[in-house]
Scaffold this active site. Sequence first.
Site, PDB file in Angstrom:
ATOM      1  N   TYR A  78       0.839  -1.190   0.000  1.00  9.14           N
ATOM      2  CA  TYR A  78       0.000   0.000   0.000  1.00  9.14           C
ATOM      3  C   TYR A  78       0.873   1.237   0.000  1.00  9.14           C
TER       4      TYR A  78
ATOM      5  N   GLY B 209       2.243   2.323  -2.843  1.00  9.24           N
ATOM      6  CA  GLY B 209       2.894   2.305  -4.153  1.00  9.24           C
ATOM      7  C   GLY B 209       4.345   2.737  -4.118  1.00  9.24           C
ATOM      8  N   THR B 210       4.814   3.163  -5.273  1.00 10.58           N
ATOM      9  CA  THR B 210       6.196   3.608  -5.414  1.00 10.58           C
ATOM     10  C   THR B 210       6.477   4.780  -4.491  1.00 10.58           C
TER      11      THR B 210
ATOM     12  N   ILE C 256      15.524  12.497 -10.218  1.00 10.59           N
ATOM     13  CA  ILE C 256      15.824  11.390  -9.308  1.00 10.59           C
ATOM     14  C   ILE C 256      17.334  11.191  -9.196  1.00 10.59           C
TER      15      ILE C 256
ATOM     16  N   GLU D  65      25.535  12.150 -18.012  1.00  8.26           N
ATOM     17  CA  GLU D  65      24.276  12.622 -18.596  1.00  8.26           C
ATOM     18  C   GLU D  65      24.460  12.788 -20.099  1.00  8.26           C
TER      19      GLU D  65
ATOM     20  N   ALA E 233       3.440  12.380  -7.895  1.00 10.83           N
ATOM     21  CA  ALA E 233       2.456  11.807  -6.985  1.00 10.83           C
ATOM     22  C   ALA E 233       1.189  12.652  -6.895  1.00 10.83           C
TER      23      ALA E 233
ATOM     24  N   HIS F   7       6.809  38.904   8.609  1.00 10.64           N
ATOM     25  CA  HIS F   7       8.241  39.176   8.639  1.00 10.64           C
ATOM     26  C   HIS F   7       8.841  38.522   9.872  1.00 10.64           C
TER      27      HIS F   7
HETATM   28  C1  LIG Z   1      13.119   7.903  -6.148  1.00 10.70           C
HETATM   29  C2  LIG Z   1      11.835   8.557  -6.511  1.00 10.70           C
HETATM   30  C3  LIG Z   1      11.510   9.786  -5.943  1.00 10.70           C
HETATM   31  C4  LIG Z   1      10.318  10.395  -6.244  1.00 10.70           C
HETATM   32  N1  LIG Z   1      10.029  11.609  -5.650  1.00 10.70           N
HETATM   33  C5  LIG Z   1       8.861  12.205  -5.932  1.00 10.70           C
HETATM   34  C6  LIG Z   1       8.514  13.420  -5.301  1.00 10.70           C
HETATM   35  O1  LIG Z   1       9.255  13.958  -4.470  1.00 10.70           O
HETATM   36  N2  LIG Z   1       7.344  13.999  -5.604  1.00 10.70           N
HETATM   37  C7  LIG Z   1       6.484  13.434  -6.498  1.00 10.70           C
HETATM   38  O2  LIG Z   1       5.427  14.008  -6.727  1.00 10.70           O
HETATM   39  N3  LIG Z   1       6.773  12.278  -7.102  1.00 10.70           N
HETATM   40  C8  LIG Z   1       7.955  11.641  -6.840  1.00 10.70           C
HETATM   41  N4  LIG Z   1       8.233  10.469  -7.451  1.00 10.70           N
HETATM   42  C9  LIG Z   1       7.267   9.925  -8.406  1.00 10.70           C
HETATM   43  C10 LIG Z   1       6.135   9.232  -7.684  1.00 10.70           C
HETATM   44  O3  LIG Z   1       6.645   8.203  -6.897  1.00 10.70           O
HETATM   45  C11 LIG Z   1       5.119   8.727  -8.671  1.00 10.70           C
HETATM   46  O4  LIG Z   1       4.675   9.781  -9.489  1.00 10.70           O
HETATM   47  C12 LIG Z   1       3.909   8.130  -7.972  1.00 10.70           C
HETATM   48  O5  LIG Z   1       4.293   7.068  -7.156  1.00 10.70           O
HETATM   49  C13 LIG Z   1       2.883   7.656  -8.990  1.00 10.70           C
HETATM   50  O6  LIG Z   1       1.799   7.145  -8.305  1.00 10.70           O
HETATM   51  P1  LIG Z   1       0.887   6.006  -8.943  1.00 10.70           P
HETATM   52  O7  LIG Z   1      -0.164   5.774  -7.935  1.00 10.70           O
HETATM   53  O8  LIG Z   1       0.508   6.410 -10.300  1.00 10.70           O
HETATM   54  O9  LIG Z   1       1.826   4.738  -9.118  1.00 10.70           O
HETATM   55  P2  LIG Z   1       2.729   3.934  -8.109  1.00 10.70           P
HETATM   56  O10 LIG Z   1       3.050   4.737  -6.916  1.00 10.70           O
HETATM   57  O11 LIG Z   1       3.838   3.422  -8.913  1.00 10.70           O
HETATM   58  O12 LIG Z   1       1.795   2.767  -7.615  1.00 10.70           O
HETATM   59  C14 LIG Z   1       1.336   1.785  -8.477  1.00 10.70           C
HETATM   60  C15 LIG Z   1       0.967   0.583  -7.660  1.00 10.70           C
HETATM   61  O13 LIG Z   1       0.282  -0.317  -8.479  1.00 10.70           O
HETATM   62  C16 LIG Z   1       0.673  -1.642  -8.138  1.00 10.70           C
HETATM   63  N5  LIG Z   1       0.395  -2.496  -9.297  1.00 10.70           N
HETATM   64  C17 LIG Z   1       0.954  -2.398 -10.530  1.00 10.70           C
HETATM   65  N6  LIG Z   1       0.398  -3.327 -11.361  1.00 10.70           N
HETATM   66  C18 LIG Z   1      -0.524  -3.996 -10.628  1.00 10.70           C
HETATM   67  C19 LIG Z   1      -1.416  -5.047 -10.927  1.00 10.70           C
HETATM   68  N7  LIG Z   1      -1.494  -5.557 -12.135  1.00 10.70           N
HETATM   69  N8  LIG Z   1      -2.228  -5.510  -9.931  1.00 10.70           N
HETATM   70  C20 LIG Z   1      -2.159  -4.991  -8.685  1.00 10.70           C
HETATM   71  N9  LIG Z   1      -1.330  -3.987  -8.362  1.00 10.70           N
HETATM   72  C21 LIG Z   1      -0.523  -3.480  -9.331  1.00 10.70           C
HETATM   73  C22 LIG Z   1       2.144  -1.499  -7.814  1.00 10.70           C
HETATM   74  O14 LIG Z   1       2.578  -2.548  -6.978  1.00 10.70           O
HETATM   75  C23 LIG Z   1       2.154  -0.156  -7.108  1.00 10.70           C
HETATM   76  O15 LIG Z   1       2.008  -0.305  -5.695  1.00 10.70           O
HETATM   77  C24 LIG Z   1       9.420   9.793  -7.148  1.00 10.70           C
HETATM   78  C25 LIG Z   1       9.726   8.574  -7.707  1.00 10.70           C
HETATM   79  C26 LIG Z   1      10.907   7.953  -7.391  1.00 10.70           C
HETATM   80  C27 LIG Z   1      11.204   6.628  -7.998  1.00 10.70           C
HETATM   81  C1  LIG Z   2      13.480  40.538  20.244  1.00  9.02           C
HETATM   82  C2  LIG Z   2      12.434  40.965  19.268  1.00  9.02           C
HETATM   83  C3  LIG Z   2      12.023  40.104  18.297  1.00  9.02           C
HETATM   84  C4  LIG Z   2      11.065  40.483  17.379  1.00  9.02           C
HETATM   85  N1  LIG Z   2      10.677  39.599  16.415  1.00  9.02           N
HETATM   86  C5  LIG Z   2       9.755  39.972  15.497  1.00  9.02           C
HETATM   87  C6  LIG Z   2       9.377  39.102  14.459  1.00  9.02           C
HETATM   88  O1  LIG Z   2       9.882  37.983  14.338  1.00  9.02           O
HETATM   89  N2  LIG Z   2       8.454  39.512  13.575  1.00  9.02           N
HETATM   90  C7  LIG Z   2       7.873  40.743  13.669  1.00  9.02           C
HETATM   91  O2  LIG Z   2       7.029  41.059  12.844  1.00  9.02           O
HETATM   92  N3  LIG Z   2       8.210  41.604  14.633  1.00  9.02           N
HETATM   93  C8  LIG Z   2       9.138  41.245  15.556  1.00  9.02           C
HETATM   94  N4  LIG Z   2       9.502  42.131  16.525  1.00  9.02           N
HETATM   95  C9  LIG Z   2       8.839  43.443  16.567  1.00  9.02           C
HETATM   96  C10 LIG Z   2       9.445  44.379  15.536  1.00  9.02           C
HETATM   97  O3  LIG Z   2      10.812  44.552  15.819  1.00  9.02           O
HETATM   98  C11 LIG Z   2       8.712  45.712  15.551  1.00  9.02           C
HETATM   99  O4  LIG Z   2       7.341  45.493  15.342  1.00  9.02           O
HETATM  100  C12 LIG Z   2       9.236  46.629  14.475  1.00  9.02           C
HETATM  101  O5  LIG Z   2      10.590  46.884  14.646  1.00  9.02           O
HETATM  102  C13 LIG Z   2       8.450  47.938  14.472  1.00  9.02           C
HETATM  103  O6  LIG Z   2       8.926  48.735  13.442  1.00  9.02           O
HETATM  104  P1  LIG Z   2       8.858  50.315  13.550  1.00  9.02           P
HETATM  105  O7  LIG Z   2       9.434  50.815  12.273  1.00  9.02           O
HETATM  106  O8  LIG Z   2       7.502  50.720  13.920  1.00  9.02           O
HETATM  107  O9  LIG Z   2       9.784  50.701  14.778  1.00  9.02           O
HETATM  108  P2  LIG Z   2      11.300  50.389  15.128  1.00  9.02           P
HETATM  109  O10 LIG Z   2      11.795  49.225  14.396  1.00  9.02           O
HETATM  110  O11 LIG Z   2      11.337  50.372  16.594  1.00  9.02           O
HETATM  111  O12 LIG Z   2      12.072  51.629  14.545  1.00  9.02           O
HETATM  112  C14 LIG Z   2      11.894  52.926  15.061  1.00  9.02           C
HETATM  113  C15 LIG Z   2      13.124  53.729  14.723  1.00  9.02           C
HETATM  114  O13 LIG Z   2      12.870  55.087  15.027  1.00  9.02           O
HETATM  115  C16 LIG Z   2      14.022  55.664  15.568  1.00  9.02           C
HETATM  116  N5  LIG Z   2      13.583  56.838  16.343  1.00  9.02           N
HETATM  117  C17 LIG Z   2      12.783  56.851  17.432  1.00  9.02           C
HETATM  118  N6  LIG Z   2      12.564  58.115  17.815  1.00  9.02           N
HETATM  119  C18 LIG Z   2      13.219  58.926  16.948  1.00  9.02           C
HETATM  120  C19 LIG Z   2      13.361  60.328  16.830  1.00  9.02           C
HETATM  121  N7  LIG Z   2      12.758  61.168  17.665  1.00  9.02           N
HETATM  122  N8  LIG Z   2      14.121  60.814  15.832  1.00  9.02           N
HETATM  123  C20 LIG Z   2      14.743  59.975  14.963  1.00  9.02           C
HETATM  124  N9  LIG Z   2      14.643  58.642  15.029  1.00  9.02           N
HETATM  125  C21 LIG Z   2      13.874  58.119  16.009  1.00  9.02           C
HETATM  126  C22 LIG Z   2      14.620  54.565  16.399  1.00  9.02           C
HETATM  127  O14 LIG Z   2      15.996  54.787  16.603  1.00  9.02           O
HETATM  128  C23 LIG Z   2      14.344  53.359  15.534  1.00  9.02           C
HETATM  129  O15 LIG Z   2      15.411  53.075  14.666  1.00  9.02           O
HETATM  130  C24 LIG Z   2      10.494  41.776  17.451  1.00  9.02           C
HETATM  131  C25 LIG Z   2      10.901  42.674  18.436  1.00  9.02           C
HETATM  132  C26 LIG Z   2      11.873  42.281  19.338  1.00  9.02           C
HETATM  133  C27 LIG Z   2      12.316  43.260  20.366  1.00  9.02           C
END
Ligand SMILES: Cc1cc2nc3c(=O)[nH]c(=O)nc-3n(C[C@H](O)[C@H](O)[C@H](O)COP(=O)(O)OP(=O)(O)OC[C@H]3O[C@@H](n4cnc5c(N)ncnc54)[C@H](O)[C@@H]3O)c2cc1C
Ligand SMILES: Cc1cc2nc3c(=O)[nH]c(=O)nc-3n(C[C@H](O)[C@H](O)[C@H](O)COP(=O)(O)OP(=O)(O)OC[C@H]3O[C@@H](n4cnc5c(N)ncnc54)[C@H](O)[C@@H]3O)c2cc1C
Lengths: 492, 492, 100
Positions: A43, A45-46, A190, A209, A344, A468
């Site tokens: 179950y 498949g591939t 692959i 290739e 797939a 952000h």
């Molecule tokens: C190494 C590798 C990496 C891959 N990576 C990706 C990926 O990252 N993303 C992606 O989208 N695709 C990937 N693929 C492709 C993906 O595996 C196939 O597109 C997908 O499995 C196709 O699904 P399917 O159901 O058509 O066939 P399959 O998954 O091949 O299944 C067919 C099934 O039918 C069964 N079967 C066949 N004949 C009969 C029969 N007569 N009676 C009963 N059962 C039968 C087989 O045993 C099998 O289980 C990869 C393939 C490989 C080989």
């Molecule tokens: C530890 C930490 C992690 C965070 N992580 C995230 C996150 O992952 N994602 C997210 O969306 N937000 C995050 N935040 C919040 C984010 O930093 C703030 O929402 C964002 O910086 C607000 O932007 P702003 O431009 O309003 O103010 P600020 O980035 O505070 O910039 C204001 C600027 O104005 C300047 N300034 C102030 N007064 C004056 C003045 N009178 N004259 C001239 N310059 C002045 C200051 O020097 C400063 O450079 C985080 C905050 C902290 C503290």
Amino acid sequence: MVVGDVTTGTDVLIIGAGPAGYVAAIRAGQLDLDVTLVEKEAYGGTCLNHGCIPSKALITATDIAHDARNAEAMGIHADPAIDLAGMVDWKDGVVDQLTSGVEKLCKANQVNLLEGTATFTDEHTARVSHSGEGQGSETLEFEHAVVATGSRPIEIPNFEFGDEPVLNSRQALALDSVPDSLVVVGAGYIGMELASVFAKLGTDVTVIEMLDSILPGYDDDLKRPVKQRANDLGIEFEFGYTASEWHERADGEGITVAADPVEETAADGGSAEAIEDETGESLELDAEKVLVAVGREPVSDTLDLEAAGVETDDRGFIETDSRARTNVDHVFAVGDVAGEPMLAHKGSAEGQVAAEVIAGEPAAIDYQAMPAVVFTDPEIATVGMTESEAEENGFDTVVGQFPFRASGRALTTGESDGFVKVVAEEEDGYVLGASIVGPEASELIAELGLAIELGATLEDVASTVHAHPTLSESVMEAAENALGHAIHTLNR
Amino acid sequence: MVVGDVTTGTDVLIIGAGPAGYVAAIRAGQLDLDVTLVEKEAYGGTCLNHGCIPSKALITATDIAHDARNAEAMGIHADPAIDLAGMVDWKDGVVDQLTSGVEKLCKANQVNLLEGTATFTDEHTARVSHSGEGQGSETLEFEHAVVATGSRPIEIPNFEFGDEPVLNSRQALALDSVPDSLVVVGAGYIGMELASVFAKLGTDVTVIEMLDSILPGYDDDLKRPVKQRANDLGIEFEFGYTASEWHERADGEGITVAADPVEETAADGGSAEAIEDETGESLELDAEKVLVAVGREPVSDTLDLEAAGVETDDRGFIETDSRARTNVDHVFAVGDVAGEPMLAHKGSAEGQVAAEVIAGEPAAIDYQAMPAVVFTDPEIATVGMTESEAEENGFDTVVGQFPFRASGRALTTGESDGFVKVVAEEEDGYVLGASIVGPEASELIAELGLAIELGATLEDVASTVHAHPTLSESVMEAAENALGHAIHTLNR
Amino acid sequence: DAEETATPQDRVFAPPRVRRMAREEGIDLSSLEGSGPGGRITAADVQAAASGGPVGGAQAQQPAETAAESGATTGDSSETGGAAVETEGRTEAESGIESE
Ligand SMILES: Cc1cc2nc3c(=O)[nH]c(=O)nc-3n(C[C@H](O)[C@H](O)[C@H](O)COP(=O)(O)OP(=O)(O)OC[C@H]3O[C@@H](n4cnc5c(N)ncnc54)[C@H](O)[C@@H]3O)c2cc1C
Ligand SMILES: Cc1cc2nc3c(=O)[nH]c(=O)nc-3n(C[C@H](O)[C@H](O)[C@H](O)COP(=O)(O)OP(=O)(O)OC[C@H]3O[C@@H](n4cnc5c(N)ncnc54)[C@H](O)[C@@H]3O)c2cc1C
């Protein structure tokens, strides 16, 4: 479900329990259809057993070690040891959890599960043969059938997957010790994903290739950071070669893979051109193993499709319409067996549509916003049209871009290669496509898929407040850039 | 821009170069306004220099080490050493890169930069006084002013930020050696984010909180995984206490922080109730340092707002309308000084609106989809209304949920605590709000913000194909769950 | 200012570009009958209201992808063209009144 040499009936017979088949089954169950899902192996498949899930598990796990090892600039000093057998055990545990989940979900949605191999016997019957314990076979009568038999890796001459040092992706994902050296044949997604995993595990990796670049089909600007990273990881590339054969080395220390230069005429008709080797000489690469990842082909030749009257194209894919219907009205095909893109989520989407259409709902599948992800380092993700596709389709386009090196969040993760690119229709700004290479590309693409599906404009995306600091702000900034008023990058 | 005891004129005077002020300035420059941006300390404000960016840098870096140290189940064995001084250097480098980027972007958009402290002298003039080298002051005449002076940490009695072992968030983010032990006063998002960082660095952390739980204002189900993780990290909590004073220990080995139980009547009127200490006895906690993170207050008392006739509310916030306009028509206020939520992206959004309104555009800010993120472990992210807010607003709601433990991608990362929850209007399914706790919550919330802004329905989100395997599929599944047909979770 | 709340009666479901267009045209979105799914207000609805004429012309500008939005008929929205109100100040269009 009675097992034995008897005939039972079902509304909907689904063949194959991969992400296309099991999703079709669950959805059909939810719609109160009587469903039988036949699976011959596992179950999920591939995808769950040998594809998406195991590959992503190993990619993520090796990255955890790799990131720590390379974080000196951040004041982190670590020399992680990786026990591949332990990692593969963990990965197998993840797979088990998911596949048993699939089984439970099927049962909870009243799907009849049947282990065995299905073949069509006529337009309304199939035989399911069981191997192992419950050996024997039975006949199933169905109103509707959904073919979801997936795909298998393509073999190339002289490289048989049964032979020990020759691996396909499935076998590579199950190795429990790290090969010293590996030749990867094929730089598709692959091949590239696995090349990175092994390089990070310490393997000397060489990729052969046929064409002149990695990831055929993707734009050059998307490939560039991935190629650069691969070089940094020490991966070697031999473009314009095809693997011709392999043999054990005389010293017994491994194998030698031979590769021939591609002649220009033999090159794939794709956009990237094959390089003609100046000397025309063959390569010999020593390695411990060779991974062949040159593509996948549909599993459509082992279930007697002709008995049901279902036709395939010349590559073996079953042709379907936007309702997932084959040339035979009551037979549907979904997933890899129904054609590109072999992904797939494409299969799951088709599976849902097939179930809904069978239940009489007006469902249809639309490929306009079908995402694709490559889990290389960094990741690539695309959805909708590229710039050139949009132009080929007659759109006047406008493009916006935002580099991750201008993203506060990217800088705080130490990973700021790549960019977000948005392609829109010029006049009204409708988003037509997007491509991302960089951190979390696989997740960031989702918002742009929704934008395309909803007919959102650049302005809609640009004026949605993004938290952000996040990487998703880059999506907003790319849209603003297309509009000529990005805040954190210059608008030219 | 002439500096000296002269009067110069500007169309738009912006006071404060944080994410509210500098974004207003850049946007105003893009709109061809003549802009002067006055900053007294550092471009980028609190956010880039002492807030969002430095905190996220340390969170991400400590996580890289923490994840590797805790990946034994994945077959990874690592014992990373962290050199905090090195990490802080790296973080300072990131900050420098971003703040110098802000300066460049301002200049590229023709913003006049002026270092100094601005105070209003009347409705159309301000004095800018320069300290240091270019000492002196000058008078600026303006057509429009934008107040973006931000906020500062609140001090509590007996804990002065000047005193060595007492830290505010800014000082905590600049420490270059890891304290053995730390008392954190306040379990709001800043306190919780920093508590996790120090716990991961190896500090013994105790958090004192007046109320009975962490992260006041967030729903209990969102807090639960964060509280659990904090416990796992060894963080101790003392709820229902307020820090009363601190003193050096007699043995010279650090300080003792005293805390009193909160009397029930003294409790904040918020939803979480203070716990009355059974015994009514005070606590004494030994530690090396104490971090006070009890909230932030607007910087509105140091710029002679009265001279311009601008009014504040009783907490000191400048009241504005949805055009970011104060009670004085040509004076705008944006960012923290203009009120809750005190978040960087809220300030940037207001800054853009102020600039556009000054340029005569019909801009307005809409708070219906303002995201909020807490970068704890795991992350929390919310956007739009919670279920109870929606109900208070008279909506009939439907809620869908998806747990990350059912997500293939989450399992492959080893991080599957938490869930995605979507709140929608019942009849048509309009998405009203969402909350996420779990991996990449900060990135995943973006899609749901866009959904709310676009007026998307559950069906729109559910029928958008999401790439597999990604965490973003969980967003789709939560929407499907609300519709009663999730695939990967039971629909009840 | 963050405390602005919407109620089922005054929450308008319309994308940002449509809200901006309404502000530009001085149209109160709450006076419009949305033609999008579930009554979502589309650009075409605002254009129709702004021109006070029939909706057809505006619909033609929608690309095929958004046929779902533009395909629906907007019935009586032309009647509301005259109901446009000035939206300067604290009560803006986007927090206006729901169309149903
Ligand atoms: C190494 C590798 C990496 C891959 N990576 C990706 C990926 O990252 N993303 C992606 O989208 N695709 C990937 N693929 C492709 C993906 O595996 C196939 O597109 C997908 O499995 C196709 O699904 P399917 O159901 O058509 O066939 P399959 O998954 O091949 O299944 C067919 C099934 O039918 C069964 N079967 C066949 N004949 C009969 C029969 N007569 N009676 C009963 N059962 C039968 C087989 O045993 C099998 O289980 C990869 C393939 C490989 C080989
Ligand atoms: C530890 C930490 C992690 C965070 N992580 C995230 C996150 O992952 N994602 C997210 O969306 N937000 C995050 N935040 C919040 C984010 O930093 C703030 O929402 C964002 O910086 C607000 O932007 P702003 O431009 O309003 O103010 P600020 O980035 O505070 O910039 C204001 C600027 O104005 C300047 N300034 C102030 N007064 C004056 C003045 N009178 N004259 C001239 N310059 C002045 C200051 O020097 C400063 O450079 C985080 C905050 C902290 C503290």
